[in-house]
Motif scaffolding. Structure first.
Motif, PDB file in Angstrom:
ATOM      1  N   TRP A 218       0.845  -1.185   0.000  1.00  0.00           N
ATOM      2  CA  TRP A 218       0.000   0.000   0.000  1.00  0.00           C
ATOM      3  C   TRP A 218       0.879   1.233   0.000  1.00  0.00           C
ATOM      4  O   TRP A 218       1.913   1.253   0.674  1.00  0.00           O
ATOM      5  N   PRO A 219       0.589   2.266  -0.709  1.00  0.00           N
ATOM      6  CA  PRO A 219      -0.630   2.543  -1.479  1.00  0.00           C
ATOM      7  C   PRO A 219      -0.474   2.231  -2.978  1.00  0.00           C
ATOM      8  O   PRO A 219      -1.221   2.745  -3.785  1.00  0.00           O
ATOM      9  N   PHE A 220       0.516   1.414  -3.353  1.00  0.00           N
ATOM     10  CA  PHE A 220       0.769   1.143  -4.764  1.00  0.00           C
ATOM     11  C   PHE A 220       0.235  -0.216  -5.206  1.00  0.00           C
ATOM     12  O   PHE A 220       0.473  -0.621  -6.328  1.00  0.00           O
ATOM     13  N   ARG A 221      -0.460  -0.928  -4.314  1.00  0.00           N
ATOM     14  CA  ARG A 221      -0.840  -2.286  -4.649  1.00  0.00           C
ATOM     15  C   ARG A 221      -2.092  -2.359  -5.529  1.00  0.00           C
ATOM     16  O   ARG A 221      -2.392  -3.409  -6.054  1.00  0.00           O
ATOM     17  N   ARG A 222      -2.846  -1.291  -5.660  1.00  0.00           N
ATOM     18  CA  ARG A 222      -4.044  -1.338  -6.496  1.00  0.00           C
ATOM     19  C   ARG A 222      -3.673  -1.037  -7.939  1.00  0.00           C
ATOM     20  O   ARG A 222      -2.748  -0.253  -8.221  1.00  0.00           O
ATOM     21  N   ARG A 223      -4.390  -1.667  -8.867  1.00  0.00           N
ATOM     22  CA  ARG A 223      -4.159  -1.414 -10.288  1.00  0.00           C
ATOM     23  C   ARG A 223      -4.735  -0.048 -10.671  1.00  0.00           C
ATOM     24  O   ARG A 223      -5.831   0.313 -10.244  1.00  0.00           O
ATOM     25  N   VAL A 224      -3.998   0.682 -11.464  1.00  0.00           N
ATOM     26  CA  VAL A 224      -4.417   2.016 -11.859  1.00  0.00           C
ATOM     27  C   VAL A 224      -4.676   2.024 -13.349  1.00  0.00           C
ATOM     28  O   VAL A 224      -4.092   1.260 -14.113  1.00  0.00           O
ATOM     29  N   ARG A 225      -5.556   2.859 -13.777  1.00  0.00           N
ATOM     30  CA  ARG A 225      -5.863   3.051 -15.185  1.00  0.00           C
ATOM     31  C   ARG A 225      -5.187   4.325 -15.675  1.00  0.00           C
ATOM     32  O   ARG A 225      -4.718   5.151 -14.895  1.00  0.00           O
ATOM     33  N   SER A 226      -5.136   4.444 -16.979  1.00  0.00           N
ATOM     34  CA  SER A 226      -4.497   5.626 -17.548  1.00  0.00           C
ATOM     35  C   SER A 226      -5.281   6.864 -17.152  1.00  0.00           C
ATOM     36  O   SER A 226      -6.507   6.899 -17.225  1.00  0.00           O
ATOM     37  N   GLY A 227      -4.545   7.884 -16.727  1.00  0.00           N
ATOM     38  CA  GLY A 227      -5.181   9.138 -16.347  1.00  0.00           C
ATOM     39  C   GLY A 227      -5.861   9.096 -14.998  1.00  0.00           C
ATOM     40  O   GLY A 227      -6.773   9.873 -14.745  1.00  0.00           O
ATOM     41  N   SER A 228      -5.451   8.151 -14.099  1.00  0.00           N
ATOM     42  CA  SER A 228      -6.107   8.052 -12.788  1.00  0.00           C
ATOM     43  C   SER A 228      -5.195   8.515 -11.667  1.00  0.00           C
ATOM     44  O   SER A 228      -5.324   8.067 -10.535  1.00  0.00           O
ATOM     45  N   GLY A 229      -4.209   9.379 -11.946  1.00  0.00           N
ATOM     46  CA  GLY A 229      -3.349   9.922 -10.903  1.00  0.00           C
ATOM     47  C   GLY A 229      -1.970   9.322 -10.863  1.00  0.00           C
ATOM     48  O   GLY A 229      -1.239   9.528  -9.891  1.00  0.00           O
ATOM     49  N   ARG A 230      -1.569   8.558 -11.907  1.00  0.00           N
ATOM     50  CA  ARG A 230      -0.248   7.935 -11.884  1.00  0.00           C
ATOM     51  C   ARG A 230       0.846   8.991 -11.940  1.00  0.00           C
ATOM     52  O   ARG A 230       1.846   8.902 -11.213  1.00  0.00           O
ATOM     53  N   ALA A 231       0.685   9.999 -12.738  1.00  0.00           N
ATOM     54  CA  ALA A 231       1.704  11.054 -12.834  1.00  0.00           C
ATOM     55  C   ALA A 231       1.831  11.811 -11.524  1.00  0.00           C
ATOM     56  O   ALA A 231       2.941  12.166 -11.096  1.00  0.00           O
ATOM     57  N   LEU A 232       0.700  12.043 -10.833  1.00  0.00           N
ATOM     58  CA  LEU A 232       0.760  12.754  -9.556  1.00  0.00           C
ATOM     59  C   LEU A 232       1.518  11.948  -8.511  1.00  0.00           C
ATOM     60  O   LEU A 232       2.343  12.489  -7.758  1.00  0.00           O
TER      61      LEU A 232
END
Length: 408
Positions: A218-232
């Motif tokens: 946590w907090p990186f264990r959930r899968r993220v989609r494009s444009g869902s805050g990865r750059a932040l």
């Protein structure tokens, strides 16, 4: 072609599962693959139908000739009149038997015609004119009715005779060319979605690549989609690393002390002997070298407080700890024969000339007393006596042994 009962898709004759929906095609609509090439000849055990009986034809009785040997025919003279035999009456027709199963029998040979007895010549009489008579036409032959069959009785059933196997040509089905099934390896036609043998899906989904270990925390264990805050999140992580480097740069001494202290506790230690030992003063028979000879029954005798003992080393090292033995001996009976230091000051000099002071409190009891230091680049150590117990006239302050330990 076989139609799927669920979706209606056409499949091959040798397919057992539908290629579109994977449903089982069933056995009711499947036809035989092997077609006999020729009609099998009847074996010896095949039943043969009853043969129609052939009625024998009764022969026509010939006309008897006179005994005199004269040929029959019209005569012109006086001939004794002979009586013609009466015409045979036709036999009465028999009732036709009821149709029953007829056993097959060989046709009987025709019986020979019955012999006609010769008519005796009549006695001589007056010749009379003979009127010619019409020849008697023989009666038409009547067909002889078939002989009655033997009665049908119960018989013991015979042992059945198995037919001999007949080799029939088998046409091998052409194997379709296509990708093999991942489960059973059967080749399938392109475009099928399920195997024609085991109904396993042919178009499997690719498994995603396993995540790195840091993506499981946590907090990186959930899968993220494009444009869902990865750059932040990446920006915040970079800022956090830069902040830690800045704080570490400001707190280098404290950070280095913590790092070296951890190494001191996890690493090993070894005793190091000084290359030179001197004292500011000593009593007779108790020189300064007695404090570093490795024996606890010999001691350095300081005449008064303020005296110091200096130990020098040829190479810098990290001083992990110092061990001090106070009193004349470690034996309790002899421990109180002289004075014992209770407080002292360590002056540790580094390679650059910088000195660090450390006050040490010693207990008034025989035995080993350890002082932890944790100082690097040490080249000399000075022990200054500040306070003592049991001091009196003719009772010097005894320091039994001083030992130094470095990190290995």
């Amino acid at each position: 072609m076989r139609s799927c009962p669920a979706c209606g898709t056409a499949n091959r004759e040798d397919d057992e599962f539908c290629g579109n929906c994977g449903s089982y095609l069933g056995w009711s609509s499947r036809t035989s693959r092997n077609t006999p090439a020729a009609t099998e000849p009847a074996g010896p055990s095949d039943p043969v139908g009853p043969a129609e009986p052939v009625a024998p034809v009764a022969p026509v009785a010939p006309v008897a000739e006179p005994a005199t040997g004269t040929p029959a025919g019209p005569v012109t003279g006086t001939v004794p009149e002979t009586e013609a035999p009466p015409a045979a009456s036709p036999p009465a027709p028999r009732p036709e038997p009821t149709a029953e199963p007829v056993r097959t029998r060989a046709p009987q040979p025709a019986a020979p015609p019955p012999a006609v007895p010769a008519t005796p010549a009549p006695a001589a009489a007056q010749p009379a004119p003979v009127r010619p008579e019409q020849p008697v036409r023989p009666a038409p032959a009547q067909p002889e009715p078939p002989a009655p069959d033997d009665p049908v009785v119960a018989v013991q059933p015979a042992k059945p005779v198995a037919r001999r196997p007949v080799v029939r040509p088998v046409t091998a089905d052409a194997e379709p060319e296509g990708p093999p099934c991942p489960a059973c390896g059967t080749p399938n036609l392109p475009g099928r979605r399920f195997c024609r043998r085991c109904a396993a899906p042919l178009q499997t989904r690719e498994q995603p690549a396993p995540l790195p270990w840091w993506r499981t925390v946590w907090p990186f264990r959930r899968r993220v989609r494009s444009g869902s805050g990865r750059a932040l999140r990446r920006t915040l992580l970079v800022l956090a690393v830069v902040g830690l480097l800045f704080v570490g740069f400001l707190l280098v001494p404290a950070g280095r002390y913590v790092f070296e202290d951890v190494r001191d506790k996890l690493g090993g230690t070894a005793e190091i002997s000084p290359t030179g030992v001197t004292a500011s003063a000593h009593t007779s028979g108790h020189p300064a070298s007695a404090a570093t000879d490795g024996l606890t029954n010999k001691y350095w005798g300081a005449p008064a407080l303020g005296s110091y003992l200096t130990c020098t080393f040829d190479k810098p090292f990290r001083l992990v700890g110092v061990v001090v033995y106070t009193g004349v001996s470690t034996e309790p009976e002899e421990f109180n024969r002289a004075g014992r230091p209770t407080r002292a000051e360590l002056i540790i000099t580094k390679e650059g000339g910088e000195a660090e002071r450390k006050t040490v409190t010693l207990t008034d009891k025989p035995g080993r007393q350890t002082v932890r230091t944790g100082i690097s680049d040490v080249v000399s150590v000075r022990l200054v006596l500040k306070d003592a117990a049991g001091q009196g006239e003719g009772r010097p302050i005894a320091v039994g042994e001083v030992e130094f330990f470095k990190r290995t």
